[in-house]
Design an enzyme around this catalytic site. Structure first.
Site, PDB file in Angstrom:
ATOM      1  CD  GLU A 115      71.995  46.875  33.796  1.00 13.80           C
ATOM      2  OE1 GLU A 115      72.947  47.624  33.544  1.00 13.80           O
ATOM      3  OE2 GLU A 115      71.602  46.633  34.950  1.00 13.80           O
TER       4      GLU A 115
ATOM      5  CG  HIS B 163      75.058  44.879  35.306  1.00 15.94           C
ATOM      6  ND1 HIS B 163      74.817  46.040  36.004  1.00 15.94           N
ATOM      7  CD2 HIS B 163      75.870  44.117  36.108  1.00 15.94           C
ATOM      8  CE1 HIS B 163      75.437  45.983  37.173  1.00 15.94           C
ATOM      9  NE2 HIS B 163      76.095  44.839  37.259  1.00 15.94           N
TER      10      HIS B 163
ATOM     11  CD  GLU C 250      71.738  52.458  36.450  1.00  9.92           C
ATOM     12  OE1 GLU C 250      71.080  51.787  35.631  1.00  9.92           O
ATOM     13  OE2 GLU C 250      72.567  51.969  37.240  1.00  9.92           O
TER      14      GLU C 250
ATOM     15  CG  HIS D  20      75.134  50.145  34.325  1.00  7.17           C
ATOM     16  ND1 HIS D  20      75.324  48.925  34.906  1.00  7.17           N
ATOM     17  CD2 HIS D  20      76.372  50.669  34.164  1.00  7.17           C
ATOM     18  CE1 HIS D  20      76.613  48.707  35.087  1.00  7.17           C
ATOM     19  NE2 HIS D  20      77.277  49.749  34.649  1.00  7.17           N
TER      20      HIS D  20
HETATM   21 ZN   LIG Z   1      73.740  47.715  35.583  1.00  7.62          ZN
END
Ligand SMILES: [Zn+2]
Length: 290
Positions: free
Chosen positions: A65, A62, A260, A201
């Site tokens: 990110e 992403h 994450e 992420h």
């Molecule tokens: Zn992400």
């Protein structure tokens, strides 16, 4: 030492430069091109170790990110350092394939906005709702969310997201793997047949480990160990399809994780880098141990 301290952000040019420095400094790190981005940037994998088991980590899928790219690169450097010093770091048993910058075009767009003279300037502005502020942009340069691109429940994810065309996030593309960045990851994964994968992420300090009951039995306990190592939470997720780890679990029925990293609002500030790395390193080390 790989760091973001002296950078006003972290562009693909920073990544390429640091890859060059690391491969020069550490013979144990091999750089391998695995494909190209939409704009023709090389997608570079960094490979360490020579063990029989191939495993994989990726980051910066992403765009906003992008801080995960230097986080993973720092880990690669720490491993190479440890190996050179003769410390045990688990690399005798595995070969680690990392792809720290999966979405280079998007990472640059999210930090600098539309580059001068860009052929798709008008389209990009329209997809961004007319705004020149791309800090929230997650997709690649064609407005496709790479983590909605993988052939595992792709149609379900499309219906859930309801995005019908290019957008800052949530548009899965015209068909699965339409984007070269996602296709390159699938090609590499099928070729190397990784025994486990992990995708970085931001944010939330959570680790996702399941996909539609397709994950192997050991995945939950493994996620628990990873989470404990970094003080994160292991979370069983429902209502998510078409991500890289979803596809990996579905196709190989082996452990796949989304981590994450950090906490806050994306893009996470560079001031958080060192603290984020401190929590992440033991998680990644535990992943290598298996
Ligand atoms: Zn992400």
């Amino acid at each position: 030492m790989v760091t973001v301290k002296n950078f006003n952000g972290y562009r693909n040019a920073d990544y390429v430069k640091q890859v060059r420095e690391l491969t020069r400094r550490y013979p144990g790190i091999r750089a391998r091109p695995i494909g190209q981005s939409v704009l023709g940037e090389p997608l570079l994998a960094l490979v360490l170790g020579a063990g029989p088991e191939a495993i994989h980590m990726n980051a910066a899928v992403h765009a906003n990110e992008w801080i995960t790219a230097p986080l993973l690169l720092r880990f690669v450097e720490r491993l190479a350092e440890a190996r050179e010093a003769g410390e045990a770091c688990g690399l005798d048993a595995v070969t680690l394939w990392t792809v720290p910058m999966v979405n280079p075009d998007g990472a640059d767009l999210a930090q600098d906005g539309i580059p001068p003279g860009c052929a798709r300037a008008e389209e990009l502005a329209a997809w961004n709702g007319g705004s020149g502020d791309f800090r929230r942009w997650k997709a690649n340069i064609r407005g496709v969310d790479l983590n909605d691109q993988f052939p595992a429940g792709w149609e379900l994810e499309r219906e859930r997201r309801g995005a019908s065309g290019p957008a800052p996030q949530d548009y899965g593309g015209p068909h699965p793997l339409s984007e070269p960045e996602a296709a390159a990851l699938v090609r590499l994964t099928r070729e190397m047949r990784f025994s486990r994968v992990l995708s970085l992420h931001t944010q939330g300090k959570e680790i996702y480990w399941n996909y539609r009951e397709r994950e192997p039995r050991e995945a939950e306990a493994f996620a628990g160990r990873l989470a404990a190592a970094g003080g994160y939470r292991a979370v069983k997720l429902t209502g998510s399809d078409a991500g890289y780890k979803d596809w990996f679990i579905d196709e190989f029925r082996r452990p796949g994780f989304t981590v994450e990293v950090g906490e806050g609002v994306n893009p996470l500030p560079l001031e958080d880098f060192e603290e984020m790395y401190k929590e992440l390193e033991p998680i990644l080390a535990e992943f290598i141990r298996g």
